[in-house]
Design an enzyme around this catalytic site. Structure first.
Site, PDB file in Angstrom:
ATOM      1  CG  ASP A  16      -2.100   0.927   1.074  1.00  0.00           C
ATOM      2  OD1 ASP A  16      -2.402   1.348  -0.058  1.00  0.00           O
ATOM      3  OD2 ASP A  16      -2.719   1.257   2.104  1.00  0.00           O
ATOM      4  CD1 TRP A  21       7.313   6.575  -2.858  1.00  0.00           C
ATOM      5  CD2 TRP A  21       6.737   6.960  -4.999  1.00  0.00           C
ATOM      6  NE1 TRP A  21       8.463   6.602  -3.610  1.00  0.00           N
ATOM      7  CE2 TRP A  21       8.138   6.835  -4.913  1.00  0.00           C
ATOM      8  CE3 TRP A  21       6.141   7.197  -6.233  1.00  0.00           C
ATOM      9  CZ2 TRP A  21       8.962   6.943  -6.038  1.00  0.00           C
ATOM     10  CZ3 TRP A  21       6.956   7.312  -7.353  1.00  0.00           C
ATOM     11  CH2 TRP A  21       8.351   7.189  -7.246  1.00  0.00           C
ATOM     12  NE  ARG A  29      -4.685   6.847  -6.844  1.00  0.00           N
ATOM     13  CZ  ARG A  29      -4.480   6.536  -5.561  1.00  0.00           C
ATOM     14  NH1 ARG A  29      -4.231   7.488  -4.686  1.00  0.00           N
ATOM     15  NH2 ARG A  29      -4.540   5.298  -5.164  1.00  0.00           N
ATOM     16  CB  SER A  61      -8.669  -5.380  -3.124  1.00  0.00           C
ATOM     17  OG  SER A  61      -9.303  -4.125  -3.303  1.00  0.00           O
ATOM     18  CB  THR A  62     -13.018  -7.923  -4.781  1.00  0.00           C
ATOM     19  OG1 THR A  62     -12.908  -7.874  -3.353  1.00  0.00           O
ATOM     20  CG2 THR A  62     -12.643  -9.309  -5.236  1.00  0.00           C
ATOM     21  CG  ASN A  64      -7.855  -2.024  -5.079  1.00  0.00           C
ATOM     22  OD1 ASN A  64      -6.949  -2.831  -4.897  1.00  0.00           O
ATOM     23  ND2 ASN A  64      -8.139  -1.078  -4.192  1.00  0.00           N
ATOM     24  CD1 TRP A  65     -12.918  -5.135  -9.107  1.00  0.00           C
ATOM     25  CD2 TRP A  65     -12.244  -4.400 -11.105  1.00  0.00           C
ATOM     26  NE1 TRP A  65     -12.272  -6.166  -9.739  1.00  0.00           N
ATOM     27  CE2 TRP A  65     -11.856  -5.747 -10.965  1.00  0.00           C
ATOM     28  CE3 TRP A  65     -11.926  -3.727 -12.289  1.00  0.00           C
ATOM     29  CZ2 TRP A  65     -11.158  -6.430 -11.954  1.00  0.00           C
ATOM     30  CZ3 TRP A  65     -11.238  -4.408 -13.278  1.00  0.00           C
ATOM     31  CH2 TRP A  65     -10.859  -5.746 -13.116  1.00  0.00           C
ATOM     32  NE  ARG A  67      -7.584   1.922  -5.483  1.00  0.00           N
ATOM     33  CZ  ARG A  67      -6.418   2.052  -4.901  1.00  0.00           C
ATOM     34  NH1 ARG A  67      -5.376   2.444  -5.608  1.00  0.00           N
ATOM     35  NH2 ARG A  67      -6.271   1.780  -3.628  1.00  0.00           N
TER      36      ARG A  67
HETATM   37  C1  IPE Z   1      -5.268  -2.807  -0.194  1.00  0.00           C
HETATM   38  O1  IPE Z   1      -4.976  -1.464  -0.329  1.00  0.00           O
HETATM   39  C2  IPE Z   1      -5.258  -3.467  -1.547  1.00  0.00           C
HETATM   40  C3  IPE Z   1      -3.936  -3.610  -2.146  1.00  0.00           C
HETATM   41  C4  IPE Z   1      -2.798  -3.282  -1.613  1.00  0.00           C
HETATM   42  C5  IPE Z   1      -3.942  -4.195  -3.454  1.00  0.00           C
HETATM   43  P1  IPE Z   1      -6.133  -0.367  -0.463  1.00  0.00           P
HETATM   44  O2  IPE Z   1      -5.458   0.927  -0.638  1.00  0.00           O
HETATM   45  O3  IPE Z   1      -7.112  -0.773  -1.500  1.00  0.00           O
HETATM   46  O4  IPE Z   1      -6.845  -0.478   0.959  1.00  0.00           O
HETATM   47  P2  IPE Z   1      -7.785   0.565   1.723  1.00  0.00           P
HETATM   48  O5  IPE Z   1      -8.772   1.077   0.725  1.00  0.00           O
HETATM   49  O6  IPE Z   1      -6.896   1.655   2.244  1.00  0.00           O
HETATM   50  O7  IPE Z   1      -8.383  -0.236   2.830  1.00  0.00           O
HETATM   51  C1  IPE Z   2      -1.561   0.298  -3.340  1.00  0.00           C
HETATM   52  O1  IPE Z   2      -1.344   1.662  -3.329  1.00  0.00           O
HETATM   53  C2  IPE Z   2      -1.771  -0.254  -4.717  1.00  0.00           C
HETATM   54  C3  IPE Z   2      -3.141  -0.733  -4.977  1.00  0.00           C
HETATM   55  C4  IPE Z   2      -4.112  -0.783  -4.109  1.00  0.00           C
HETATM   56  C5  IPE Z   2      -3.429  -1.187  -6.311  1.00  0.00           C
HETATM   57  P1  IPE Z   2      -2.548   2.691  -3.306  1.00  0.00           P
HETATM   58  O2  IPE Z   2      -2.901   3.033  -4.707  1.00  0.00           O
HETATM   59  O3  IPE Z   2      -3.682   2.175  -2.489  1.00  0.00           O
HETATM   60  O4  IPE Z   2      -1.867   3.930  -2.591  1.00  0.00           O
HETATM   61  P2  IPE Z   2      -2.510   4.926  -1.550  1.00  0.00           P
HETATM   62  O5  IPE Z   2      -3.101   4.115  -0.443  1.00  0.00           O
HETATM   63  O6  IPE Z   2      -3.569   5.700  -2.290  1.00  0.00           O
HETATM   64  O7  IPE Z   2      -1.375   5.774  -1.100  1.00  0.00           O
HETATM   65 MG    MG Z   3      -4.152   2.355  -0.531  1.00  0.00          MG
END
Ligand code: IPE
Ligand code: IPE
Ligand code: MG
Length: 236
Positions: A16, A21, A29, A61-62, A64-65, A67
């Site tokens: 994460d 970053w 992103r 993750s399931t 993350n769709w 986004r």
């Molecule tokens: C968890 O990170 C999923 C992955 C690292 C792939 P997220 O960024 O999706 O988690 P939340 O939303 O902060 O819980």
């Molecule tokens: C983890 O980094 C990667 C994925 C979940 C795919 P994030 O994209 O969640 O990064 P933050 O949490 O927004 O910093």
């Molecule tokens: Mg994250």
């Protein structure tokens, strides 16, 4: 029985902090995700040197769709590219690749690359790399129960062993250690069944900055944990 933890056989990593970053650098992103991919190789090499040969990486993750479409599309393209570029070397190094999660929403191209990588590296036994893509712990448990029902099993007799045998991770050891980068104190639906007794290690370091020294710090922290598994503390 309590036992000293020593070295984890299997580490799960919630990678994460890619977005944060990138934001720190005034970048998009998706640049964070590119940097996140580069961190994977460093960490795999450090794990191998330390004697940990089994890694499971949470990549998507399931949930993350939800986004932005551009971010999801870039991530999927990065998974395709990375698989294409890295499989040869992983195979030469004796690493068995598995992708866990629901395949249904992945592109036909990604599915094909995953199937090829899994088939090609199936016999490798030096190391194991599991990548969780479109993975959710709750979805995994639902899928396991569905698959048991489809196989005609009597669900009134369901026990933990039967369920575990139908998870995506059937045959893999449970993770001993779960590392989460970027500071959040939650599992976000990662290996919720398998990590029931895993030790948790959370670092503020953002995933693209995570390197060999961070992994070594996590291992040193793990080495002094006492795992009780519900038993009594060690008498000494
Ligand atoms: C968890 O990170 C999923 C992955 C690292 C792939 P997220 O960024 O999706 O988690 P939340 O939303 O902060 O819980
Ligand atoms: C983890 O980094 C990667 C994925 C979940 C795919 P994030 O994209 O969640 O990064 P933050 O949490 O927004 O910093
Ligand atoms: Mg994250």
């Amino acid at each position: 029985m309590a036992e000293r933890a020593a070295l984890p056989a299997h580490i799960g990593i919630i990678m994460d902090g890619n977005g944060r970053w990138a934001r720190q650098r005034g970048q998009r992103r998706t640049e964070g995700h590119r940097a996140g991919i580069r961190a994977i190789r460093r960490v795999m090499e450090a794990a191998d040197r330390a004697g940990v040969h089994h890694l499971t990486l949470f990549a998507f993750s399931t949930e993350n769709w939800s986004r932005p479409r551009y971010e999801v599309a870039t991530l999927m393209r990065l998974f395709e590219q990375t698989l294409q570029e890295e499989v040869d070397e992983l195979h030469q190094n004796g690493v068995r690749i598995r992708v866990i999660g629901r395949r249904e929403r992945l592109s036909a191209r990604l599915c094909r690359l995953v199937e090829e990588a899994e088939a090609r590296t199936r016999e490798n036994a030096r190391g194991a790399l599991n990548v969780a893509i479109n993975y959710g712990g709750r979805a995994e448990i639902v899928d396991a129960v569905r698959s048991l029902a489809r196989a005609g099993q009597d669900l009134r007799q369901l026990d933990e062993e039967m369920l575990a045998a139908h998870l995506y991770t059937a045959g893999l050891p449970d993770p001993d250690l779960i590392i989460r980068t970027a500071g959040e104190l939650r599992t976000s639906n990662f290996l919720i069944w398998q990590a029931a007794y895993a030790e948790l290690y959370v670092t503020q370091t953002l995933w693209p900055d995570f390197g060999a020294a961070d992994l070594e710090a996590a291992l040193a922290d793990y080495a002094v944990r006492v795992r009780r598994f519900g038993g009594v503390p060690e008498l000494d």
